[in-house]
Design a protein around this motif. Structure first.
Motif, short mmCIF file in Angstrom:
data_model
loop_
_atom_site.label_atom_id
_atom_site.label_comp_id
_atom_site.label_asym_id
_atom_site.label_seq_id
_atom_site.Cartn_x
_atom_site.Cartn_y
_atom_site.Cartn_z
N PRO A 143 0.84 -1.02 0.36
CA PRO A 143 0.16 -0.15 -0.03
C PRO A 143 1.00 1.08 0.19
CG PRO A 143 -0.11 -1.05 2.38
CD PRO A 143 1.14 -1.86 1.19
N GLN A 144 0.32 2.00 -0.37
CA GLN A 144 1.43 3.71 -0.53
C GLN A 144 0.23 4.77 0.79
OE1 GLN A 144 1.80 3.71 -4.65
NE2 GLN A 144 3.51 2.87 -4.72
N GLU A 145 0.41 6.02 0.56
CA GLU A 145 0.51 7.13 1.39
C GLU A 145 0.24 7.86 -0.24
OE1 GLU A 145 1.32 7.16 4.65
OE2 GLU A 145 -0.50 5.74 5.60
N ARG A 146 -0.94 8.93 -0.44
CA ARG A 146 -1.22 10.38 -1.14
C ARG A 146 -0.57 10.97 -0.06
NH1 ARG A 146 -2.83 14.30 -3.23
NH2 ARG A 146 -2.37 14.35 -5.34
N ARG A 147 0.89 12.34 0.03
CA ARG A 147 0.77 12.74 0.70
C ARG A 147 0.67 14.97 -0.16
NH1 ARG A 147 5.04 10.40 5.22
NH2 ARG A 147 3.79 8.89 5.21
N GLU A 148 0.25 15.37 0.69
CA GLU A 148 0.16 17.31 0.15
C GLU A 148 1.02 17.73 1.03
OE1 GLU A 148 -3.56 17.67 -1.31
OE2 GLU A 148 -3.82 16.80 -2.90
N ILE A 149 1.89 18.17 1.01
CA ILE A 149 2.60 18.74 2.05
C ILE A 149 2.82 20.63 1.45
CG2 ILE A 149 4.36 19.60 2.38
CD1 ILE A 149 5.74 16.85 2.61
N LYS A 150 2.06 21.43 2.28
CA LYS A 150 1.30 23.12 1.37
C LYS A 150 2.78 23.82 1.72
CE LYS A 150 -3.54 23.14 0.67
NZ LYS A 150 -4.65 23.62 1.15
N GLN A 151 3.09 24.68 1.12
CA GLN A 151 3.93 26.00 1.84
C GLN A 151 3.37 27.12 1.12
OE1 GLN A 151 7.81 26.23 -0.53
NE2 GLN A 151 9.53 26.65 1.11
N GLY A 166 2.07 24.28 9.86
CA GLY A 166 2.02 24.16 10.89
C GLY A 166 2.54 25.35 11.50
N ALA A 167 3.44 26.13 10.05
CA ALA A 167 3.66 26.86 10.60
C ALA A 167 2.83 28.78 10.87
CB ALA A 167 5.03 27.32 10.30
N SER A 168 3.07 29.94 10.96
CA SER A 168 2.34 30.92 10.96
C SER A 168 2.87 32.13 11.70
CB SER A 168 1.17 31.02 11.96
OG SER A 168 0.50 30.79 13.63
N ILE A 169 2.87 33.60 11.62
CA ILE A 169 3.14 34.38 12.41
C ILE A 169 1.93 35.86 11.75
CG2 ILE A 169 5.01 36.58 10.81
CD1 ILE A 169 6.03 34.99 9.84
N SER A 170 2.45 36.26 13.37
CA SER A 170 1.24 36.83 14.20
C SER A 170 2.00 37.78 13.97
CB SER A 170 0.61 35.74 15.22
OG SER A 170 -0.39 36.60 16.24
N MET A 171 1.25 38.83 13.95
CA MET A 171 1.70 40.48 13.67
C MET A 171 1.04 41.42 14.59
SD MET A 171 2.94 40.81 10.16
CE MET A 171 3.91 42.40 10.29
N GLY A 172 1.59 42.54 15.60
CA GLY A 172 0.43 42.86 16.05
C GLY A 172 0.29 44.21 15.92
N ASP A 191 -0.97 32.19 7.58
CA ASP A 191 0.20 30.60 7.60
C ASP A 191 -0.46 30.31 6.08
OD1 ASP A 191 -2.91 29.26 7.73
OD2 ASP A 191 -2.86 30.04 9.57
N VAL A 192 0.57 28.83 5.88
CA VAL A 192 0.12 28.48 4.30
C VAL A 192 -1.86 28.36 4.10
CG1 VAL A 192 2.25 26.79 4.25
CG2 VAL A 192 -0.03 26.29 5.60
N ASN A 193 -2.45 28.50 5.07
CA ASN A 193 -4.11 28.03 4.34
C ASN A 193 -4.86 29.74 4.60
OD1 ASN A 193 -4.56 25.93 4.28
ND2 ASN A 193 -4.47 25.72 6.16
N ASN A 194 -3.73 30.63 5.30
CA ASN A 194 -4.28 32.48 4.86
C ASN A 194 -3.55 33.08 4.67
OD1 ASN A 194 -7.06 31.44 6.33
ND2 ASN A 194 -5.90 30.62 7.86
N PRO A 195 -2.76 33.13 3.11
CA PRO A 195 -1.82 34.44 3.20
C PRO A 195 -2.65 35.63 3.80
CG PRO A 195 -2.64 32.90 1.18
CD PRO A 195 -3.31 33.24 2.28
N PRO A 196 -1.34 36.29 4.15
CA PRO A 196 -1.25 37.50 4.13
C PRO A 196 -1.64 38.93 3.62
CG PRO A 196 0.69 37.89 3.74
CD PRO A 196 0.00 36.52 3.89
N ALA A 197 -2.52 40.59 3.59
CA ALA A 197 -2.71 41.38 2.77
C ALA A 197 -1.56 42.06 3.15
CB ALA A 197 -3.44 42.46 3.45
N THR A 198 -1.06 42.48 1.79
CA THR A 198 0.46 43.12 1.28
C THR A 198 0.10 44.22 1.09
OG1 THR A 198 0.37 41.93 -0.86
CG2 THR A 198 1.79 41.61 0.90
#
Length: 242
Positions: A143-151, A166-172, A191-198
């Motif tokens: 058996p094999q597993e399919r893995r997705e890794i977001k960046q 799993g990584a995020s940046i919180s700015m005051g 984070d990877v699922n919520n890109p920042p406003a720029t």
């Protein structure tokens, strides 16, 4: 034809098989499902590679082994992943797999020992490969597993920021991150699922890395199989010249 010639033919066939596997693999990634054809081709590839190793062991036995032994069971010798060098030598694994070799050609015994995982950490592919062969032949298709890794990658000019899962940046509020011609204003968390406003010019990319892994040893399928093909080809070339 000699056993060495048979082994070389199997390697050439395996190289062609591997090219086909890579194409089916890409189709499976696009379809986000493991095609049964992929498992069958991987099974056949590994069996051919294992046979190529065993043919090489037979070739060594014919040239240098003890021919007075009746019906010997010849296999390519390998150490289990948890087997120490002293256990491997104490159990005389090479002599049991190729009877007579240790007496007639101790230099080849040393050479075979150099292929074992305890001689070089990169050789851990060998016991892992053998384990997969045993699973495919005696139990079921591996058996094999399919893995997705977001960046998340933010880039402006020559400056970039990358965040993995799993990584995020919180700015005051009142803070900012300036990179090249782009500014990330404060008061937000990204984070990877919520890109920042720029503000300003730059790029925001969410990159998804996708691969299939063997579930039993956690190895990515294509790189692992490629290492097996290349390494077994090298072993056969080297041992057939001795």
């Amino acid at each position: 034809m000699s056993y060495f010639n048979d082994a070389e033919k199997l390697i050439k066939h395996a190289e062609n098989q591997f090219g086909k596997i890579k194409k089916i693999y890409e189709q499976s990634l696009r379809e986000k499902s493991i095609k049964s054809e992929l498992l069958i081709e991987i099974k056949n590839l590994m069996e051919n590679l294992r046979s190529a190793l065993d043919f090489t062991a037979h070739g060594l036995f014919i040239k240098y082994g003890d021919q007075e032994i009746s019906n010997p069971k010849i296999y390519f010798p390998y150490a289990l992943e948890k087997q120490s060098k002293s256990d491997f030598q104490h159990q005389k694994r090479i002599e049991k797999c190729i009877p007579g070799l240790s007496v007639s050609r101790p230099d080849i015994v040393i050479k075979i020992g150099s292929y074992q995982y305890f001689s070089d950490p990169t050789n851990v592919w060998l016991p892992q490969f053998m384990d997969l062969c045993n699973e495919n032949k005696h139990r079921q298709l591996t058996p094999q597993e399919r893995r997705e890794i977001k960046q998340l990658k933010l880039t402006s000019g020559r400056t970039s920021i990358s965040l993995g899962e799993g990584a995020s940046i919180s700015m005051g509020s009142g803070t900012q991150i300036r990179m090249g011609k782009m500014v990330i204003p404060g008061g937000q968390k990204f984070d990877v699922n919520n890109p920042p406003a720029t503000i300003g010019s730059g790029t925001k990319e969410i990159i998804t890395w996708v691969s299939f892994h063997f579930s039993s040893n956690n190895q990515p399928v294509i790189p692992f199989l490629e290492q097996c093909v290349d390494s077994i080809k090298k072993i056969i070339e080297e041992l057939s010249e001795l």
